[in-house]
Motif scaffolding. Sequence first.
Motif, PDB file in Angstrom:
ATOM      1  N   SER A   1      63.362  29.823 -47.616  1.00  0.00           N
ATOM      2  CA  SER A   1      64.769  30.096 -47.952  1.00  0.00           C
ATOM      3  C   SER A   1      65.704  29.876 -46.754  1.00  0.00           C
ATOM      4  N   LEU A   2      65.116  29.644 -45.565  1.00  0.00           N
ATOM      5  CA  LEU A   2      65.917  29.470 -44.359  1.00  0.00           C
ATOM      6  C   LEU A   2      66.065  27.997 -44.008  1.00  0.00           C
ATOM      7  N   ASN A   3      66.943  27.728 -43.050  1.00  0.00           N
ATOM      8  CA  ASN A   3      67.066  26.376 -42.497  1.00  0.00           C
ATOM      9  C   ASN A   3      65.881  26.170 -41.562  1.00  0.00           C
ATOM     10  N   ILE A   4      65.015  25.247 -41.893  1.00  0.00           N
ATOM     11  CA  ILE A   4      63.777  25.070 -41.147  1.00  0.00           C
ATOM     12  C   ILE A   4      64.041  24.715 -39.684  1.00  0.00           C
ATOM     13  N   ASP A   5      65.158  24.042 -39.422  1.00  0.00           N
ATOM     14  CA  ASP A   5      65.478  23.699 -38.032  1.00  0.00           C
ATOM     15  C   ASP A   5      65.739  24.949 -37.212  1.00  0.00           C
ATOM     16  N   ASP A   6      66.333  25.977 -37.829  1.00  0.00           N
ATOM     17  CA  ASP A   6      66.585  27.232 -37.121  1.00  0.00           C
ATOM     18  C   ASP A   6      65.271  27.940 -36.801  1.00  0.00           C
ATOM     19  N   VAL A   7      64.320  27.877 -37.727  1.00  0.00           N
ATOM     20  CA  VAL A   7      63.021  28.519 -37.502  1.00  0.00           C
ATOM     21  C   VAL A   7      62.267  27.796 -36.394  1.00  0.00           C
ATOM     22  N   VAL A   8      62.314  26.437 -36.426  1.00  0.00           N
ATOM     23  CA  VAL A   8      61.598  25.638 -35.433  1.00  0.00           C
ATOM     24  C   VAL A   8      62.129  25.901 -34.034  1.00  0.00           C
ATOM     25  N   ALA A   9      63.380  26.284 -33.922  1.00  0.00           N
ATOM     26  CA  ALA A   9      63.999  26.499 -32.613  1.00  0.00           C
ATOM     27  C   ALA A   9      63.623  27.821 -31.969  1.00  0.00           C
ATOM     28  N   THR A  10      62.912  28.674 -32.680  1.00  0.00           N
ATOM     29  CA  THR A  10      62.565  29.995 -32.145  1.00  0.00           C
ATOM     30  C   THR A  10      61.307  29.922 -31.294  1.00  0.00           C
ATOM     31  N   GLN A  11      61.176  30.867 -30.353  1.00  0.00           N
ATOM     32  CA  GLN A  11      59.999  30.937 -29.511  1.00  0.00           C
ATOM     33  C   GLN A  11      58.765  31.276 -30.331  1.00  0.00           C
ATOM     34  N   GLY A  12      58.966  32.084 -31.379  1.00  0.00           N
ATOM     35  CA  GLY A  12      57.841  32.445 -32.235  1.00  0.00           C
ATOM     36  C   GLY A  12      57.213  31.236 -32.882  1.00  0.00           C
ATOM     37  N   TYR A  13      58.041  30.262 -33.299  1.00  0.00           N
ATOM     38  CA  TYR A  13      57.513  29.039 -33.899  1.00  0.00           C
ATOM     39  C   TYR A  13      56.765  28.209 -32.867  1.00  0.00           C
ATOM     40  N   VAL A  14      57.338  28.130 -31.651  1.00  0.00           N
ATOM     41  CA  VAL A  14      56.685  27.368 -30.585  1.00  0.00           C
ATOM     42  C   VAL A  14      55.301  27.949 -30.299  1.00  0.00           C
ATOM     43  N   ASP A  15      55.225  29.280 -30.203  1.00  0.00           N
ATOM     44  CA  ASP A  15      53.935  29.929 -29.940  1.00  0.00           C
ATOM     45  C   ASP A  15      52.966  29.709 -31.082  1.00  0.00           C
ATOM     46  N   LEU A  16      53.452  29.798 -32.300  1.00  0.00           N
ATOM     47  CA  LEU A  16      52.595  29.630 -33.472  1.00  0.00           C
ATOM     48  C   LEU A  16      52.066  28.204 -33.550  1.00  0.00           C
ATOM     49  N   ARG A  17      52.893  27.236 -33.181  1.00  0.00           N
ATOM     50  CA  ARG A  17      52.469  25.838 -33.224  1.00  0.00           C
ATOM     51  C   ARG A  17      51.328  25.584 -32.248  1.00  0.00           C
ATOM     52  N   LYS A  18      51.333  26.324 -31.123  1.00  0.00           N
ATOM     53  CA  LYS A  18      50.286  26.162 -30.119  1.00  0.00           C
ATOM     54  C   LYS A  18      48.996  26.878 -30.515  1.00  0.00           C
ATOM     55  N   THR A  19      49.168  28.104 -30.997  1.00  0.00           N
ATOM     56  CA  THR A  19      47.990  28.948 -31.235  1.00  0.00           C
ATOM     57  C   THR A  19      47.440  28.852 -32.655  1.00  0.00           C
ATOM     58  N   GLY A  20      48.266  28.472 -33.595  1.00  0.00           N
ATOM     59  CA  GLY A  20      47.790  28.453 -34.975  1.00  0.00           C
ATOM     60  C   GLY A  20      48.383  27.350 -35.808  1.00  0.00           C
ATOM     61  N   PRO A  21      48.129  26.099 -35.470  1.00  0.00           N
ATOM     62  CA  PRO A  21      48.691  24.992 -36.260  1.00  0.00           C
ATOM     63  C   PRO A  21      48.217  25.000 -37.712  1.00  0.00           C
ATOM     64  N   SER A  22      47.007  25.482 -37.930  1.00  0.00           N
ATOM     65  CA  SER A  22      46.499  25.519 -39.305  1.00  0.00           C
ATOM     66  C   SER A  22      47.311  26.493 -40.164  1.00  0.00           C
ATOM     67  N   ILE A  23      47.831  27.536 -39.529  1.00  0.00           N
ATOM     68  CA  ILE A  23      48.664  28.493 -40.263  1.00  0.00           C
ATOM     69  C   ILE A  23      49.932  27.801 -40.738  1.00  0.00           C
ATOM     70  N   LEU A  24      50.533  26.994 -39.859  1.00  0.00           N
ATOM     71  CA  LEU A  24      51.748  26.258 -40.233  1.00  0.00           C
ATOM     72  C   LEU A  24      51.464  25.284 -41.367  1.00  0.00           C
ATOM     73  N   LEU A  25      50.295  24.614 -41.294  1.00  0.00           N
ATOM     74  CA  LEU A  25      49.938  23.663 -42.350  1.00  0.00           C
ATOM     75  C   LEU A  25      49.808  24.376 -43.690  1.00  0.00           C
ATOM     76  N   ASP A  26      49.124  25.512 -43.686  1.00  0.00           N
ATOM     77  CA  ASP A  26      48.987  26.293 -44.925  1.00  0.00           C
ATOM     78  C   ASP A  26      50.345  26.737 -45.430  1.00  0.00           C
ATOM     79  N   ALA A  27      51.226  27.114 -44.486  1.00  0.00           N
ATOM     80  CA  ALA A  27      52.551  27.579 -44.872  1.00  0.00           C
ATOM     81  C   ALA A  27      53.355  26.463 -45.528  1.00  0.00           C
ATOM     82  N   LEU A  28      53.241  25.243 -44.970  1.00  0.00           N
ATOM     83  CA  LEU A  28      53.969  24.111 -45.551  1.00  0.00           C
ATOM     84  C   LEU A  28      53.501  23.825 -46.972  1.00  0.00           C
ATOM     85  N   VAL A  29      52.187  23.930 -47.199  1.00  0.00           N
ATOM     86  CA  VAL A  29      51.639  23.717 -48.539  1.00  0.00           C
ATOM     87  C   VAL A  29      52.168  24.774 -49.498  1.00  0.00           C
TER      88      VAL A  29
END
Length: 353
Positions: free
Chosen positions: A318-346
């Motif tokens: 429901s959010l602007n994905i660019d705003d989420v990507v700009a957060t530190q939490g997203y950066v950390d998640l991309r490093k530590t749990g890329p599979s979580i992001l993939l599942d989330a996108l699905v």
Amino acid sequence: MPATKTASTCTVDDVQGSHVFSIFRYSKHRGAGLGKFIMSGVFSVGGYDWAIRFYPDGFDAHYKDYIAVYLELLSKDAKVHASCDLRLVDQSTGLSSSMDMTAPRVFNQNNLSRFAPQNATFKIRSEFEASAYLLDDHLAIECVVTVMKETRVSETRSSPKVDVPLSDITTHLGKLLKSKETADITFNVRGETFAAHRIILAMRSPVFKAELYGPIGETGTEFIHIKEMQPDVFKALLHFIYTDSLDIIDDLEGNDHSEMIRHLLVAADRYAMERLKLLCQSILCENLDVQNVATTLALADQHHCSILKDACIECISSLNIDDVVATQGYVDLRKTGPSILLDALVEMRSYKT
């Protein structure tokens, strides 16, 4: 206001009496013919006259193999609410046994309902004559009559109103924790100590139970070090164990409150305290925003919080994905749990289709 409760009672006054009708030289009464009966003397129960009829040869041709016994209401034009128990007396013991019982009903002297029972199969004659009910040519019939008199209904009365206070067990347990009275174990959390009670911890957490009372537990240990937890988090955890409440952290605001809830969720998962875990998920679900949703998603995945994880994915969609990507939490998640992001996108695709 609580519902008003009232009560009343209904009782029936009854009068009971019994009459024994003894018949001697039974064999001499046989052969008088079908439908012929011997009547007892009249007896009174409840103010009404009654008598017993005995048919040695049977009531009619259909019942010629039975002896028949009846109670009869004799009082003229009477209608009586009554029951009766027709019994035979064992001549060897003097004890009587019920042969036919008539439940409470109306006896009307003006019709056939004046008789009880309403059948002619009192007892098979051959069985009767071979039994102890007939001895030396003598038998005895006992009839117990119960007459229902007045029905009395009490006045309606109100149940007493007692104001019962709310349960205060958690208040007492909270005071027990604070006072440290009878405490039998002490925890050291990064140099800060907390006194507690083994039995309460074991009662609330299966993990504490295994650690303190299990076969490999620290049963004899009075001092335990807690690693990888902040003292204020452990303090809040103990408070919840004793009081089932998180009011101890009510004074925290904003990010401090959210951060404490995150740490408590981790502690709840660590000590298998499902209610606390669900409570933390509920609070985090209500406070999701663009800044914390990625961090919360990682937390939910790590500690198997399916409800919270679904809420995070729905929030991201429901959010602007660019705003989420700009957060530190997203950066950390991309490093530590890329599979979580993939599942989330699905999962997000299902929200948008």
